[in-house]
Design an enzyme around this catalytic site. Structure first.
Site, mmCIF file in Angstrom:
data_model
loop_
_atom_site.group_PDB
_atom_site.id
_atom_site.type_symbol
_atom_site.label_atom_id
_atom_site.label_comp_id
_atom_site.label_asym_id
_atom_site.label_seq_id
_atom_site.Cartn_x
_atom_site.Cartn_y
_atom_site.Cartn_z
ATOM 1 C CE LYS A 103 -3.112 2.590 3.071
ATOM 2 N NZ LYS A 103 -3.770 2.603 4.407
ATOM 3 C CG ASP A 156 -5.413 8.470 4.812
ATOM 4 O OD1 ASP A 156 -6.274 9.093 4.155
ATOM 5 O OD2 ASP A 156 -5.671 7.509 5.555
ATOM 6 C CE LYS A 189 -6.198 9.117 8.213
ATOM 7 N NZ LYS A 189 -6.674 7.940 8.964
ATOM 8 C CG ASP A 220 -1.892 5.285 5.136
ATOM 9 O OD1 ASP A 220 -1.764 4.203 5.739
ATOM 10 O OD2 ASP A 220 -2.984 5.699 4.696
ATOM 11 C CG ASP A 272 -9.685 7.756 7.179
ATOM 12 O OD1 ASP A 272 -8.649 7.828 6.472
ATOM 13 O OD2 ASP A 272 -9.672 7.761 8.423
ATOM 14 C CD GLU A 299 -6.797 5.652 2.685
ATOM 15 O OE1 GLU A 299 -5.682 5.221 3.013
ATOM 16 O OE2 GLU A 299 -7.696 5.916 3.523
ATOM 17 N NE ARG A 321 -10.898 -0.840 3.930
ATOM 18 C CZ ARG A 321 -11.422 -1.087 5.132
ATOM 19 N NH1 ARG A 321 -12.584 -1.713 5.220
ATOM 20 N NH2 ARG A 321 -10.808 -0.709 6.229
#
Length: 507
Positions: A274, A279, A286, A297, A356, A358, A360
């Site tokens: 990933k 993010d 967030k 991330d 959030d 995202e 996946r």
């Protein structure tokens, strides 16, 4: 502007077999176990032996893991200093403890330039070669701090590190020499992963990070392919396009190839990482405090990149391919909205109910594409869910798999190098909460069992191929500094992935 590539300062490493008490170095590092009543036998005739015995008796030297004590003039009036490092209980001293001890040494002595340091291999019999290798990896990590943007370096590699095998252990000398080169490659790979994670987000947008990966891969003789946004669109990566829509920075997709097997057409081990370079949470924004470490991330992509460079430099006779989706998750005017429906690479549709969630979505495309390449197995790494940290804490990764053999292979590799993971359930009932009235799936489900639900979502995109998912949300990042860890990116599971390749996962 690309952040300047960090200069790799070389540490001269050599192995010696002689009496450690006669080793002419500025610092001599000696390990002691928690249940060790006397100093090592080679210290018994030195001036400091009685002093050390008194310190052991008074528990001022306890040998506890993570403890280090500096002693001066213990080997003679003109000798250098000695760093006594606690190794913990001898029956629990494994690869993880050896690595952590090495990090401790690097951090403790790397705060200033050292001309020469001697590291005495602990008296552990047949395990000496692999444990010495782990300690050396740790030293390389410990002497490389996270301060990329500091005007003055805070950590310095030793000019020379002598790995000392005491006389009488010469049978282990050849084996330790064999592991030394591998240890150096692994240590530098872990540092590469840490460096990529610690880069400021403005310095590693998807395109900049892709360029940096190209550079590192080229230095390791990996084959690199990078897709731009137009190619990503043509390849129908709806998740990657949807997540990146709210950012001014276009996405990228990086493919790394190492075809080291005798048959380059043999099925490859597929690694997927990933790569969310920052993010914000998107429109499901967030809180500010939760964004502070979101430059991390992309840890999965960093770790996979680093592992691939090590696999190539070790010239492992296996085929391994890496797939890295890179994107920013931002809140611009074109950002995906709750209720939007995205079409993934494999044709499945996903209703976005939380922007959030995202990671996946971009992994769905990458996993689908990886599965199309008919790999032997697929392993993905992602800082995916806070739920996994709630379940396992900040130092243990969650393991999810659709194949028991693959799960056991990953678990065995992690245990062999001393990295921590734990299998979590992914039963069929977790799929129920992902049902959508308008699409094939939702991207989130019930608030209960979030890590397992996320794993169940990813399973929809591996086409039944043997697959394992590591949720590394906890161990990929350290919130605070400790004696055996720097705050920031950790480079976790680089060692596990390399071990997995070494064990011949690919046919």
């Amino acid at each position: 502007m690309l952040w300047p590539r960090k200069e790799r300062v070389s540490m001269k490493i050599r192995i010696v077999s002689e009496d450690p008490a006669q080793l002419e170095v500025g610092w001599l590092v000696v390990g002691m176990f928690e249940d060790q009543p006397d100093p090592p036998s080679w210290l018994s005739e030195t001036p400091g032996a009685d002093t050390i015995r008194r310190l052991i008796a008074s528990r001022d030297l306890s040998g506890g893991l993570g403890e280090a004590s500096a002693l001066h003039a213990m080997l003679g009036p003109s000798s250098g200093s000695m760093l006594v490092v606690g190794l913990g209980p001898s029956d629990r001293f494994g690869m993880g403890e050896a690595f952590d001890s090495g990090v401790l040494v690097g951090k403790r002595l790397g705060g200033r330039s050292r001309e020469s340091v001697g590291l005495v291999v602990p008296e552990v019999g047949a395990r000496a070669p692999e444990l010495a290798s782990a300690m050396l990896q740790g030293v390389l990590v410990g002497t490389s701090g996270p301060g990329l943007a500091k005007s003055e370096p805070a950590r310095f590699p030793f000019q020379e590190l002598r790995v000392c095998v005491p006389p009488g252990s010469s049978s282990e000398l050849g084996q330790i020499e064999q592991t030394l080169g591998r240890a150096e490659i692994l240590g530098r790979a872990i540092n590469l992963a840490r460096e990529l994670v610690n880069l400021p987000p403005g310095r590693k947008t998807p395109s900049l990070l892709a360029d940096r990966i190209r550079t590192e891969a080229g230095l390791a003789d990996l084959t690199v392919t990078i897709w731009d946004q137009d190619r990503i669109r043509r390849e129908r990566f709806g998740g990657l396009l949807g997540v990146s829509a709210g950012s001014d920075e276009p996405p990228a997709f990086v493919i790394l190839d190492w075809l080291g097997a005798a048959d380059p057409q043999a099925p490859a081990l597929a690694l997927v990482g990933k790569g969310i370079t920052f993010d914000s949470g998107g429109l499901s924004l967030k809180p500010s405090a939760s964004m502070e470490d979101m430059k991390a991330d992309m840890s999965g992509a960093a770790i996979v990149t680093a592992a691939m460079t090590a696999i190539a430099r070790l010239e492992l006779p296996v085929n391994v391919r890496a797939f890295l989706p890179l994107a920013e998750n931002m809140t611009g005017g074109r950002a995906m909205k709750l209720g939007d429906v995205l079409t993934m690479r494999n044709g499945k549709t996903v209703e976005v109910m939380n922007t959030d969630a995202e990671g996946r979505l971009i992994l769905a495309d990458a996993l689908s594409y990886a599965a199309e390449q008919a790999p032997s197995r697929i392993i993905d790494l992602a800082t995916l869910t806070g739920s996994c940290m709630v379940a396992l804490g900040p130092k243990v990764a969650g393991l999810f798999s659709n194949d028991e053999t693959t799960a056991q292979a990953v678990q065995s590799a992690a245990e062999a190098v001393g990295e921590r993971l734990w299998p979590l359930p992914m039963d069929v009932d977790f799929r129920e909460s992902l049902k959508s009235p308008v699409a094939d799936l939702k991207n989130v489900g019930s608030k209960w069992g979030g890590a397992s639900i996320a794993g169940k979502f990813l399973e929809e995109f591996v086409a039944g191929r043997p697959w394992a998912h590591l949720d590394i949300a906890g161990p990929a990042w350290a919130d605070s500094d400790s004696s055996t860890r720097d705050a920031g990116g950790t480079g976790c599971f680089v060692r596990t992935l390399v071990r997995l390749a070494e064990e011949g996962v690919t046919p």
